[in-house]
Design a protein around this motif. Structure first.
Motif, PDB file in Angstrom:
ATOM      1  N   ARG A 155       0.889  -1.206   0.057  1.00 42.57           N
ATOM      2  CA  ARG A 155       0.085  -0.030  -0.150  1.00 42.57           C
ATOM      3  C   ARG A 155       0.940   1.253  -0.030  1.00 42.57           C
ATOM      4  N   ILE A 156       0.742   2.165  -0.886  1.00 41.85           N
ATOM      5  CA  ILE A 156       1.528   3.155  -1.211  1.00 41.85           C
ATOM      6  C   ILE A 156       0.889   4.671  -1.261  1.00 41.85           C
TER       7      ILE A 156
ATOM      8  N   GLU B 118       5.732  13.762   9.173  1.00 46.66           N
ATOM      9  CA  GLU B 118       4.654  13.365   8.911  1.00 46.66           C
ATOM     10  C   GLU B 118       4.719  11.922   7.969  1.00 46.66           C
ATOM     11  N   MET B 119       5.475  12.016   6.886  1.00 43.09           N
ATOM     12  CA  MET B 119       5.528  10.915   6.052  1.00 43.09           C
ATOM     13  C   MET B 119       6.201   9.645   6.947  1.00 43.09           C
ATOM     14  N   HIS B 120       6.718   9.618   7.892  1.00 42.81           N
ATOM     15  CA  HIS B 120       7.262   8.893   9.028  1.00 42.81           C
ATOM     16  C   HIS B 120       6.107   8.268   9.536  1.00 42.81           C
ATOM     17  N   ARG B 121       5.547   9.177  10.050  1.00 42.64           N
ATOM     18  CA  ARG B 121       4.242   8.719  10.969  1.00 42.64           C
ATOM     19  C   ARG B 121       3.421   7.833  10.349  1.00 42.64           C
ATOM     20  N   VAL B 122       2.988   8.055   9.346  1.00 39.71           N
ATOM     21  CA  VAL B 122       1.980   7.120   8.438  1.00 39.71           C
ATOM     22  C   VAL B 122       2.519   6.083   7.624  1.00 39.71           C
ATOM     23  N   THR B 123       3.973   6.063   7.777  1.00 38.94           N
ATOM     24  CA  THR B 123       4.640   4.735   7.374  1.00 38.94           C
ATOM     25  C   THR B 123       4.487   3.548   8.357  1.00 38.94           C
ATOM     26  N   LYS B 124       4.166   2.427   7.873  1.00 42.76           N
ATOM     27  CA  LYS B 124       4.101   1.251   8.682  1.00 42.76           C
ATOM     28  C   LYS B 124       5.759   0.831   9.025  1.00 42.76           C
ATOM     29  N   PRO B 125       5.758   0.410  10.375  1.00 44.01           N
ATOM     30  CA  PRO B 125       6.998  -0.353  10.738  1.00 44.01           C
ATOM     31  C   PRO B 125       7.748  -1.201   9.729  1.00 44.01           C
ATOM     32  N   GLY B 126       8.903  -1.015   9.296  1.00 44.69           N
ATOM     33  CA  GLY B 126       9.388  -1.950   8.275  1.00 44.69           C
ATOM     34  C   GLY B 126       9.202  -1.288   6.800  1.00 44.69           C
ATOM     35  N   GLY B 127       8.421  -0.450   6.693  1.00 44.85           N
ATOM     36  CA  GLY B 127       8.076   0.373   5.587  1.00 44.85           C
ATOM     37  C   GLY B 127       9.009   1.689   5.194  1.00 44.85           C
ATOM     38  N   TYR B 128       8.754   2.082   3.883  1.00 43.68           N
ATOM     39  CA  TYR B 128       9.966   2.913   3.453  1.00 43.68           C
ATOM     40  C   TYR B 128       9.409   4.473   2.991  1.00 43.68           C
TER      41      TYR B 128
ATOM     42  N   ASP C  57       1.046   4.258  10.720  1.00 45.80           N
ATOM     43  CA  ASP C  57       1.347   3.016  10.538  1.00 45.80           C
ATOM     44  C   ASP C  57       0.476   2.584   9.414  1.00 45.80           C
ATOM     45  N   THR C  58      -0.011   3.440   8.334  1.00 51.13           N
ATOM     46  CA  THR C  58      -0.774   2.982   7.336  1.00 51.13           C
ATOM     47  C   THR C  58      -0.308   2.685   6.167  1.00 51.13           C
ATOM     48  N   PHE C  59       0.933   2.975   5.622  1.00 53.15           N
ATOM     49  CA  PHE C  59       1.286   2.547   4.317  1.00 53.15           C
ATOM     50  C   PHE C  59       2.659   2.071   4.345  1.00 53.15           C
ATOM     51  N   CYS C  60       2.940   1.099   3.492  1.00 52.37           N
ATOM     52  CA  CYS C  60       4.091   0.313   3.330  1.00 52.37           C
ATOM     53  C   CYS C  60       5.067   1.317   2.830  1.00 52.37           C
ATOM     54  N   VAL C  61       4.567   2.095   1.770  1.00 52.92           N
ATOM     55  CA  VAL C  61       5.720   2.993   1.108  1.00 52.92           C
ATOM     56  C   VAL C  61       4.939   4.432   1.160  1.00 52.92           C
ATOM     57  N   VAL C  62       5.856   5.476   1.533  1.00 50.75           N
ATOM     58  CA  VAL C  62       5.365   6.906   1.322  1.00 50.75           C
ATOM     59  C   VAL C  62       6.317   7.771   0.403  1.00 50.75           C
TER      60      VAL C  62
END
Length: 277
Positions: A47-48, A134-144, A111-116
């Motif tokens: 999810r991007i 903000e980009m970091h906040r909505v990225t899932k752990p392990g995401g980019y 923690d919503t997206f796999c990639v932002v």
């Protein structure tokens, strides 16, 4: 990192606007020529979030690369999203959606997206460090978190042209007067560190225009943009340039673009940051 209840809205003004001469450039962009540093990390189910999606050409490419996933393209300008939706519809994509958003206060849970992803966005925003947070906040752990920015001061061309030197000086002053940072590429790693991001891979890549068709296209869009886009309005209304000066810069672009030996390169800084598990 939870989303604050209230955050300041974007303070910068988008320097270019969405004149046809601007969209001529934006619709040329693809995932291959503008996000190659990210593509090896994509998986079909991801999810991007694509921030500052503009007319949606990169967004649509990303959607094709995650056929079992979902891509959300967002932009601060509502009008451009109709163009993005048309791009996705023309390509028959069912796994992409679009919405209005402010990068400083994204309306998504933690923690919503796999990639932002953001391409040439942070150079135009009021607070790039807050935007990266903000980009970091909505990225899932392990995401980019993936960002690519051009760097105007590092742009190079041949042959030399006083008119194009004037263009570069003027553009950088207009962009900064609008609250942006035109030399963003070199600052990405620093901004990411200030935002608390870790596991940062910093790279660079270029666009280069050298054959006659490329040169005619590149010089022509900048010649037109200098006279007819929001950038031209902001240069004159802000007292940074006269219409006569803009006409001289525009003609310098056209004269340079007709040179058989002309060459132009646009360097970009890139960061790919993996969020800790």
């Amino acid at each position: 990192m939870s989303k604050p209840q209230s955050q300041p809205q974007e303070t910068a003004v988008y320097t270019h606007g969405h004149h046809e001469s601007v969209l001529r450039s934006h619709t040329w962009r693809t995932a291959a020529n503008s996000a190659a540093y990210l593509l090896g990390s994509l998986k079909p189910h991801m999810r991007i979030l694509d921030i500052g999606c503009g007319p949606g050409t990169i967004t649509a490419d990303l959607a094709e690369l995650v056929p079992d996933g979902q891509v959300t393209g967002v932009d601060r300008a509502p009008g451009i999203l109709d163009r993005a939706r048309a791009t996705a519809s023309e390509r028959g994509l069912g796994n992409v959606e679009f919405a209005v958003a402010d990068i400083h206060a994204l309306d998504f849970p933690d923690d919503t997206f796999c990639v932002v992803h953001a391409h040439q966005v942070l150079q135009h925003v009021g607070d790039p460090v807050r935007a990266l947070s903000e980009m970091h906040r909505v990225t899932k752990p392990g995401g980019y978190i993936a960002v690519r920015e051009s760097d105007y001061l590092a742009m190079a061309w041949y042959p030399a042209s006083e008119g194009m030197d004037d263009w570069l000086d003027l553009y950088r002053r207009v962009a900064r007067a609008n609250g942006g940072e035109p030399d963003a590429g070199r600052r990405l790693k620093s901004w990411a560190l200030r935002a608390g991001l870790t596991d940062i891979t910093a790279t660079s890549s270029t666009w280069t225009f050298a054959d006659s068709d490329e040169l005619a296209w590149w010089s022509g869009l900048w010649a037109d943009r200098t006279l007819a886009s929001a950038y031209a309005d902001r240069a004159t209304e802000g007292g940074l340039a006269t219409p006569e000066r803009l006409r001289a810069v525009s003609e310098a672009w056209r004269e340079w673009g007709r040179r058989e030996d002309a060459w132009f390169t646009v360097p970009h800084g890139e960061i790919l940051c993996r969020k800790a598990d």
